[in-house]
Design an enzyme around this catalytic site. Sequence first.
Site, PDB file in Angstrom:
ATOM      1  N   VAL A  13       0.689  -1.342  -0.124  1.00 19.63           N
ATOM      2  CA  VAL A  13      -0.024  -0.070   0.062  1.00 19.63           C
ATOM      3  C   VAL A  13       0.776   1.291   0.023  1.00 19.63           C
ATOM      4  O   VAL A  13       0.792   2.340  -0.708  1.00 19.63           O
ATOM      5  CB  VAL A  13      -0.977   0.072   1.101  1.00 19.63           C
ATOM      6  CG1 VAL A  13      -1.732   1.351   1.237  1.00 19.63           C
ATOM      7  CG2 VAL A  13      -2.074  -1.328   1.096  1.00 19.63           C
ATOM      8  N   THR A  36      10.047  -6.192   5.202  1.00 20.46           N
ATOM      9  CA  THR A  36       9.027  -6.646   4.355  1.00 20.46           C
ATOM     10  C   THR A  36       8.439  -5.985   2.865  1.00 20.46           C
ATOM     11  O   THR A  36       7.966  -6.672   2.289  1.00 20.46           O
ATOM     12  CB  THR A  36       7.605  -6.636   5.091  1.00 20.46           C
ATOM     13  OG1 THR A  36       7.293  -5.460   5.571  1.00 20.46           O
ATOM     14  CG2 THR A  36       7.742  -7.805   6.391  1.00 20.46           C
ATOM     15  N   ALA A  71       4.332   1.788   8.124  1.00 20.35           N
ATOM     16  CA  ALA A  71       5.370   0.982   8.628  1.00 20.35           C
ATOM     17  C   ALA A  71       4.883   0.236   9.866  1.00 20.35           C
ATOM     18  O   ALA A  71       4.832   0.432  11.071  1.00 20.35           O
ATOM     19  CB  ALA A  71       6.684   1.624   8.956  1.00 20.35           C
ATOM     20  N   SER A  74       2.256  -6.899   9.987  1.00 24.44           N
ATOM     21  CA  SER A  74       0.790  -7.152   9.848  1.00 24.44           C
ATOM     22  C   SER A  74       0.242  -8.489   9.522  1.00 24.44           C
ATOM     23  O   SER A  74      -0.760  -8.734   9.220  1.00 24.44           O
ATOM     24  CB  SER A  74       0.467  -6.218   8.516  1.00 24.44           C
ATOM     25  OG  SER A  74       1.216  -6.526   7.503  1.00 24.44           O
ATOM     26  N   TYR A 138      -2.269  -8.167  16.364  1.00 23.18           N
ATOM     27  CA  TYR A 138      -2.346  -7.139  15.450  1.00 23.18           C
ATOM     28  C   TYR A 138      -3.273  -5.886  15.591  1.00 23.18           C
ATOM     29  O   TYR A 138      -3.090  -4.781  15.493  1.00 23.18           O
ATOM     30  CB  TYR A 138      -2.277  -7.927  13.812  1.00 23.18           C
ATOM     31  CG  TYR A 138      -2.538  -6.797  12.976  1.00 23.18           C
ATOM     32  CD1 TYR A 138      -1.496  -5.807  12.441  1.00 23.18           C
ATOM     33  CD2 TYR A 138      -3.652  -6.941  12.053  1.00 23.18           C
ATOM     34  CE1 TYR A 138      -1.836  -5.142  11.530  1.00 23.18           C
ATOM     35  CE2 TYR A 138      -3.845  -6.151  10.859  1.00 23.18           C
ATOM     36  CZ  TYR A 138      -2.916  -5.181  10.681  1.00 23.18           C
ATOM     37  OH  TYR A 138      -3.135  -4.255   9.689  1.00 23.18           O
ATOM     38  N   LYS A 142      -2.844  -1.805  16.513  1.00 17.39           N
ATOM     39  CA  LYS A 142      -3.531  -0.690  15.650  1.00 17.39           C
ATOM     40  C   LYS A 142      -4.371   0.198  16.326  1.00 17.39           C
ATOM     41  O   LYS A 142      -4.408   1.293  16.188  1.00 17.39           O
ATOM     42  CB  LYS A 142      -3.981  -1.394  14.454  1.00 17.39           C
ATOM     43  CG  LYS A 142      -3.116  -1.901  13.397  1.00 17.39           C
ATOM     44  CD  LYS A 142      -2.265  -0.723  12.598  1.00 17.39           C
ATOM     45  CE  LYS A 142      -1.681  -1.465  11.421  1.00 17.39           C
ATOM     46  NZ  LYS A 142      -1.050  -0.256  10.520  1.00 17.39           N
ATOM     47  N   PHE A 166     -10.445  -2.617   4.902  1.00 18.33           N
ATOM     48  CA  PHE A 166     -10.927  -3.836   5.034  1.00 18.33           C
ATOM     49  C   PHE A 166      -9.926  -4.710   4.000  1.00 18.33           C
ATOM     50  O   PHE A 166      -8.716  -4.933   4.457  1.00 18.33           O
ATOM     51  CB  PHE A 166     -12.374  -3.818   4.501  1.00 18.33           C
ATOM     52  CG  PHE A 166     -13.111  -3.413   5.806  1.00 18.33           C
ATOM     53  CD1 PHE A 166     -14.064  -4.421   6.294  1.00 18.33           C
ATOM     54  CD2 PHE A 166     -13.197  -1.981   6.206  1.00 18.33           C
ATOM     55  CE1 PHE A 166     -14.933  -3.741   7.407  1.00 18.33           C
ATOM     56  CE2 PHE A 166     -13.747  -1.578   7.412  1.00 18.33           C
ATOM     57  CZ  PHE A 166     -14.767  -2.560   7.969  1.00 18.33           C
ATOM     58  N   LEU A 185      -6.060 -13.900   0.061  1.00 17.42           N
ATOM     59  CA  LEU A 185      -6.842 -14.846  -0.568  1.00 17.42           C
ATOM     60  C   LEU A 185      -6.383 -14.585  -2.240  1.00 17.42           C
ATOM     61  O   LEU A 185      -6.082 -15.545  -2.770  1.00 17.42           O
ATOM     62  CB  LEU A 185      -8.430 -14.538  -0.546  1.00 17.42           C
ATOM     63  CG  LEU A 185      -9.174 -15.721  -1.425  1.00 17.42           C
ATOM     64  CD1 LEU A 185      -8.693 -16.915  -1.026  1.00 17.42           C
ATOM     65  CD2 LEU A 185     -10.562 -15.243  -1.168  1.00 17.42           C
TER      66      LEU A 185
END
Length: 320
Positions: A13, A36, A71, A74, A138, A142, A166, A185
Amino acid sequence: MSKYLVTGGAGYVGSVVAAHLLEAGHQVTVLDDLSTGFREGVPAGAEFVEGRIQEAGEVLDGSFEGVLHFAASSQVGESVVDPEKYWRNNVAGSLELISAMRAAGVRKLVFSSTAATYGEPEAVPIAETARTAPTNTYGATKLAVDHLITSEAVAHGLAAVSLRYFNVAGAYGAYGERHDPESHLIPLVFQAALGQRPHIAVYGDDYPTPDGTCIRDYIHVADLAEAHLLAVAAAKPGEHLICNLGNGSGFSVREVIESVKRVTGREIPVQVAGRRAGDPAVLVASAARAHEALGWTPRRPNLDDIVADAWKFTLEKNGR
């Protein structure tokens, strides 16, 4: 033209948002430790600094208009077995970043938050007023950062927006998903289509949904990026705005698999497995607040379009 620091800008992202900022005429500095992220994910034209979030103070100065913060560790499963990593990176790291921003006089922040802050939904679609009860570390970290940001806005006048994603999917040109390990997925279904895994596992086909599989709200990563630019413009001193980002409708696991079949023209071996603990039947966002407060509406809601962009990126990544 303004100057922005994008933490985690070599990731999925973050790289797409950095590209959108550059296209809008802004200056961009990417801070990423590449744990990552990928160096090739940093858009051309962005300054790149390899480093941890805790080193943001060495980068920030009064020339920056704001920070877009991606950063974070996740992986939900990893967060459960290694919670210390998540509290240290996601929460302590964010505290260091916000302290560095205050020291440098940088007073605008857009934070990459998550629907995992809500946990098991009591009603769908999920609005920002819903109860927050994360079911994993996680989500808890957040949510803790969201509380931290609220405190900073009240005490020190930070202008802040948290965007709760989402299911992000799709690709934007040369920028797409390349997680390792992969847990999302659509890329997993691609792996089955390419013969890189023997089948795609469907975890539960007896949910109270039309086809028995879980329903999730998928949003195109380019739509997500556009929301971040709108959030930068909408941030107001002393306020912390929290907005969900989603299409407001969902697609089931089987619908995603069928979409991949249509887009790729390939058969997808499927194996039904038992339900995974903690998987709600339906997770769909209400994005009404983002529409009202940011003027944001997703422009790419069609699942086949999302899958097609991701498939093109995947083929190029695999040299096909």
